[in-house]
Design a protein around this motif. Structure first.
Motif, short mmCIF file in Angstrom:
data_model
loop_
_atom_site.label_atom_id
_atom_site.label_comp_id
_atom_site.label_asym_id
_atom_site.label_seq_id
_atom_site.Cartn_x
_atom_site.Cartn_y
_atom_site.Cartn_z
N TYR A 57 0.83 -1.10 -0.14
CA TYR A 57 0.04 0.08 0.08
C TYR A 57 0.87 1.27 0.13
CZ TYR A 57 -4.88 -2.25 0.50
OH TYR A 57 -5.66 -2.71 0.19
N ASP A 60 0.44 8.20 2.44
CA ASP A 60 0.89 9.64 2.60
C ASP A 60 0.96 9.68 4.16
OD1 ASP A 60 1.49 12.24 2.17
OD2 ASP A 60 -0.58 12.96 2.09
N TYR A 81 -2.44 6.01 -2.79
CA TYR A 81 -2.89 5.51 -4.30
C TYR A 81 -3.79 4.36 -4.04
CZ TYR A 81 -2.86 2.89 -8.61
OH TYR A 81 -3.28 2.40 -9.99
N TYR A 83 -5.39 1.21 -4.90
CA TYR A 83 -5.27 0.15 -5.64
C TYR A 83 -6.91 -0.36 -6.22
CZ TYR A 83 -0.18 -0.53 -4.80
OH TYR A 83 0.99 -0.49 -4.70
N VAL A 121 7.03 2.63 -6.71
CA VAL A 121 5.72 3.37 -7.03
C VAL A 121 5.20 3.02 -8.54
CG1 VAL A 121 4.60 5.20 -7.13
CG2 VAL A 121 5.94 4.87 -5.22
N GLN A 122 6.17 3.24 -9.36
CA GLN A 122 5.80 3.18 -10.59
C GLN A 122 5.44 1.58 -11.26
OE1 GLN A 122 8.05 1.84 -13.48
NE2 GLN A 122 6.50 2.25 -14.98
N THR A 125 2.03 0.50 -9.31
CA THR A 125 0.74 1.08 -9.80
C THR A 125 0.76 0.57 -11.06
OG1 THR A 125 2.17 3.08 -10.34
CG2 THR A 125 0.99 2.99 -8.39
N ASP A 128 -0.96 -3.14 -10.85
CA ASP A 128 -2.38 -2.69 -10.81
C ASP A 128 -3.03 -2.39 -11.69
OD1 ASP A 128 -4.51 -2.44 -8.49
OD2 ASP A 128 -4.22 -0.36 -9.57
N GLN A 129 -2.45 -1.90 -12.95
CA GLN A 129 -3.38 -1.28 -14.08
C GLN A 129 -3.19 -2.30 -15.35
OE1 GLN A 129 -1.66 2.60 -14.57
NE2 GLN A 129 -2.38 3.21 -12.51
#
Length: 229
Positions: A57, A60, A81, A83, A121-122, A125, A128-129
């Motif tokens: 996860y 922030d 972000y 998911y 992070v890149q 994410t 996930d997409q």
């Protein structure tokens, strides 16, 4: 002193009856351990708070940062972000749990590494997409991660020169490894057989184990292999 930073959860362990110690790779401070109290109670508020600290996860955070202290504290945490599939789609969840375990063993030092943070992070994410064709994602991730781990390796040839005996691959296998390393996750890559994927995964992990002692036992590896068979 209160500081703001983003961070990626690398898992947690129970602490006492109602608390946890959570490993988070932060953008600003690198790998940190945080004591989070009261989140294992039965109240809805505690369960909602605990739900924030699931593997990978992206949060922030507002934290109490105390340099050279083993445990720190979190003042506030929010999802950065959300998911859509990673926690719910079984194959993506299996990949994420496997890569979380790898990262926990690789990232031991408290050192700010913003390039590595943004790579993570890149990567997650994107996973996930991705709608389809992510069965090789963990191979790509493991190869790309090598360049951030301080081994002085920037390309496949460097890896082969450093550990030639760990990659018993034919020319086609080596070319495919190069393709995985250099291609974006989103780029369509020709499929390989289950046997070829397993040989490549075992070869990459053999290299990791030769460099990182903690990598010799991965509890999530059999699960990963069974899901993708």
């Amino acid at each position: 002193m209160l500081e703001k930073t983003a961070g990626i959860v690398l898992g947690y362990t129970p602490y006492g009856e109602s608390s946890i110690i959570c490993k988070i790779f932060t953008e600003k401070f690198g790998n940190k351990s945080y004591l989070i109290k009261g989140v294992k109670q039965k109240s809805k508020a505690a369960q909602k708070k605990l739900a924030l600290y699931q593997p990978l996860y992206i949060l922030d955070l507002v934290v109490y940062n105390r340099p050279n202290k083993g445990l720190n504290y979190i003042s506030d945490a929010q999802i950065l972000y959300a998911y859509a599939e990673l926690p719910f789609e079984i194959r993506k969840t299996t990949i994420s749990l496997f890569l979380t375990e790898v990262l926990r063993k690789c990232l031991q030092e408290e050192e700010r590494q913003p390039d590595l943070y943004h790579f993570l992070v890149q990567s997650f994410t994107t996973l996930d997409q991705l709608p389809t064709q992510y069965e090789n994602f963990h191979l790509q991730f493991l190869l790309k991660l090598i360049t951030f781990l301080g081994f002085g390796i920037e390309k496949v040839q460097d890896l082969l020169e450093m550990a030639p005996n760990h990659f018993p691959l034919d020319e086609e296998g080596l070319l495919y490894m190069e393709l995985l390393w250099r291609s974006p996750y989103q780029e369509a890559i020709p499929p390989i057989s289950l046997r070829q994927r397993r040989i490549l995964l075992d070869s990459i992990l053999r290299f990791y184990k030769s460099q990182i002692e903690e990598m010799h036992f991965l509890r999530s590896l059999p699960v990963l292999k069974s899901v993708f068979e």
